[in-house]
Design a protein around this motif. Structure first.
Motif, PDB file in Angstrom:
ATOM      1  N   LYS A   4       0.847  -1.185   0.000  1.00 24.93           N
ATOM      2  CA  LYS A   4       0.000   0.000   0.000  1.00 24.93           C
ATOM      3  C   LYS A   4       0.883   1.236   0.000  1.00 24.93           C
ATOM      4  O   LYS A   4       1.846   1.324   0.757  1.00 24.93           O
ATOM      5  CB  LYS A   4      -0.887   0.020   1.240  1.00 24.93           C
ATOM      6  CG  LYS A   4      -1.920  -1.066   1.259  1.00 24.93           C
ATOM      7  CD  LYS A   4      -2.721  -0.985   2.537  1.00 24.93           C
ATOM      8  CE  LYS A   4      -3.661  -2.164   2.643  1.00 24.93           C
ATOM      9  NZ  LYS A   4      -4.342  -2.203   3.930  1.00 24.93           N
ATOM     10  N   LEU A   5       0.542   2.163  -0.867  1.00 22.51           N
ATOM     11  CA  LEU A   5       1.198   3.464  -0.899  1.00 22.51           C
ATOM     12  C   LEU A   5       0.141   4.522  -0.636  1.00 22.51           C
ATOM     13  O   LEU A   5      -1.030   4.341  -0.969  1.00 22.51           O
ATOM     14  CB  LEU A   5       1.851   3.709  -2.257  1.00 22.51           C
ATOM     15  CG  LEU A   5       2.990   2.780  -2.651  1.00 22.51           C
ATOM     16  CD1 LEU A   5       3.468   3.098  -4.057  1.00 22.51           C
ATOM     17  CD2 LEU A   5       4.133   2.884  -1.658  1.00 22.51           C
ATOM     18  N   TYR A   6       0.556   5.612  -0.045  1.00 25.71           N
ATOM     19  CA  TYR A   6      -0.352   6.707   0.274  1.00 25.71           C
ATOM     20  C   TYR A   6       0.080   7.926  -0.517  1.00 25.71           C
ATOM     21  O   TYR A   6       1.258   8.234  -0.592  1.00 25.71           O
ATOM     22  CB  TYR A   6      -0.336   6.974   1.781  1.00 25.71           C
ATOM     23  CG  TYR A   6      -0.871   5.796   2.549  1.00 25.71           C
ATOM     24  CD1 TYR A   6      -2.217   5.707   2.859  1.00 25.71           C
ATOM     25  CD2 TYR A   6      -0.042   4.749   2.937  1.00 25.71           C
ATOM     26  CE1 TYR A   6      -2.726   4.612   3.532  1.00 25.71           C
ATOM     27  CE2 TYR A   6      -0.544   3.653   3.607  1.00 25.71           C
ATOM     28  CZ  TYR A   6      -1.882   3.594   3.905  1.00 25.71           C
ATOM     29  OH  TYR A   6      -2.387   2.501   4.562  1.00 25.71           O
ATOM     30  N   MET A   7      -0.905   8.614  -1.118  1.00 21.31           N
ATOM     31  CA  MET A   7      -0.596   9.725  -2.001  1.00 21.31           C
ATOM     32  C   MET A   7      -1.392  10.968  -1.636  1.00 21.31           C
ATOM     33  O   MET A   7      -2.493  10.875  -1.094  1.00 21.31           O
ATOM     34  CB  MET A   7      -0.945   9.371  -3.451  1.00 21.31           C
ATOM     35  CG  MET A   7      -0.197   8.228  -4.014  1.00 21.31           C
ATOM     36  SD  MET A   7      -0.482   7.845  -5.771  1.00 21.31           S
ATOM     37  CE  MET A   7      -1.750   8.893  -6.333  1.00 21.31           C
ATOM     38  N   VAL A  20       4.132  10.862  -2.765  1.00 21.90           N
ATOM     39  CA  VAL A  20       3.863   9.433  -2.575  1.00 21.90           C
ATOM     40  C   VAL A  20       4.647   8.988  -1.346  1.00 21.90           C
ATOM     41  O   VAL A  20       5.837   9.258  -1.234  1.00 21.90           O
ATOM     42  CB  VAL A  20       4.282   8.605  -3.812  1.00 21.90           C
ATOM     43  CG1 VAL A  20       4.000   7.126  -3.590  1.00 21.90           C
ATOM     44  CG2 VAL A  20       3.576   9.103  -5.056  1.00 21.90           C
ATOM     45  N   TYR A  21       3.958   8.309  -0.429  1.00 21.20           N
ATOM     46  CA  TYR A  21       4.558   7.926   0.847  1.00 21.20           C
ATOM     47  C   TYR A  21       4.333   6.449   1.129  1.00 21.20           C
ATOM     48  O   TYR A  21       3.352   5.860   0.672  1.00 21.20           O
ATOM     49  CB  TYR A  21       3.957   8.773   1.969  1.00 21.20           C
ATOM     50  CG  TYR A  21       4.085  10.250   1.709  1.00 21.20           C
ATOM     51  CD1 TYR A  21       5.266  10.918   1.965  1.00 21.20           C
ATOM     52  CD2 TYR A  21       3.026  10.971   1.167  1.00 21.20           C
ATOM     53  CE1 TYR A  21       5.402  12.272   1.711  1.00 21.20           C
ATOM     54  CE2 TYR A  21       3.145  12.329   0.911  1.00 21.20           C
ATOM     55  CZ  TYR A  21       4.326  12.972   1.184  1.00 21.20           C
ATOM     56  OH  TYR A  21       4.465  14.308   0.923  1.00 21.20           O
ATOM     57  N   ASP A  22       5.253   5.869   1.898  1.00 24.07           N
ATOM     58  CA  ASP A  22       5.179   4.451   2.235  1.00 24.07           C
ATOM     59  C   ASP A  22       4.165   4.140   3.328  1.00 24.07           C
ATOM     60  O   ASP A  22       3.701   3.008   3.440  1.00 24.07           O
ATOM     61  CB  ASP A  22       6.550   3.935   2.677  1.00 24.07           C
ATOM     62  CG  ASP A  22       7.560   3.932   1.548  1.00 24.07           C
ATOM     63  OD1 ASP A  22       7.148   3.685   0.392  1.00 24.07           O
ATOM     64  OD2 ASP A  22       8.744   4.162   1.816  1.00 24.07           O
ATOM     65  N   SER A  23       3.848   5.124   4.153  1.00 21.56           N
ATOM     66  CA  SER A  23       2.934   4.852   5.265  1.00 21.56           C
ATOM     67  C   SER A  23       2.010   6.039   5.497  1.00 21.56           C
ATOM     68  O   SER A  23       2.298   7.180   5.103  1.00 21.56           O
ATOM     69  CB  SER A  23       3.722   4.573   6.546  1.00 21.56           C
ATOM     70  OG  SER A  23       4.355   5.749   7.003  1.00 21.56           O
ATOM     71  N   ARG A  58      -5.201   6.043  -1.116  1.00 23.31           N
ATOM     72  CA  ARG A  58      -4.451   4.823  -0.808  1.00 23.31           C
ATOM     73  C   ARG A  58      -4.445   4.002  -2.089  1.00 23.31           C
ATOM     74  O   ARG A  58      -5.491   3.786  -2.710  1.00 23.31           O
ATOM     75  CB  ARG A  58      -5.127   4.043   0.320  1.00 23.31           C
ATOM     76  CG  ARG A  58      -4.450   2.727   0.613  1.00 23.31           C
ATOM     77  CD  ARG A  58      -5.045   1.973   1.789  1.00 23.31           C
ATOM     78  NE  ARG A  58      -6.485   2.115   1.897  1.00 23.31           N
ATOM     79  CZ  ARG A  58      -7.118   2.293   3.057  1.00 23.31           C
ATOM     80  NH1 ARG A  58      -6.460   2.362   4.184  1.00 23.31           N
ATOM     81  NH2 ARG A  58      -8.432   2.417   3.083  1.00 23.31           N
TER      82      ARG A  58
END
Length: 68
Positions: A4-7, A20-23, A58
């Protein structure tokens, strides 16, 4: 394997990625907003219960083991 990536995306019709973030924690920290607010916004957006446009997303991405 899915990750899952969070944007954070633009609020226009194109929804271009701004970050774009890993958590979820990392996204909230970098954007200076509360983690629970982001989590609630994403959940409401995914379930169609939100009546305003949120910039948080997500995304589930398929990744091969050799790519990690």
């Amino acid at each position: 394997m899915k990750i899952k990536l969070y944007m954070v995306v633009t609020k226009d019709k194109y929804e271009l990625p701004l970050g774009v973030y890993d958590s979820l924690d990392e996204l909230a920290e970098k954007q200076g907003v509360d983690k629970n607010y982001v989590k609630k916004s994403i959940s409401q957006y995914e379930h169609g219960t939100i009546n305003w446009k949120t910039p948080f997303r997500r995304v589930k991405v398929n990744v091969r083991k050799e790519q990690l």
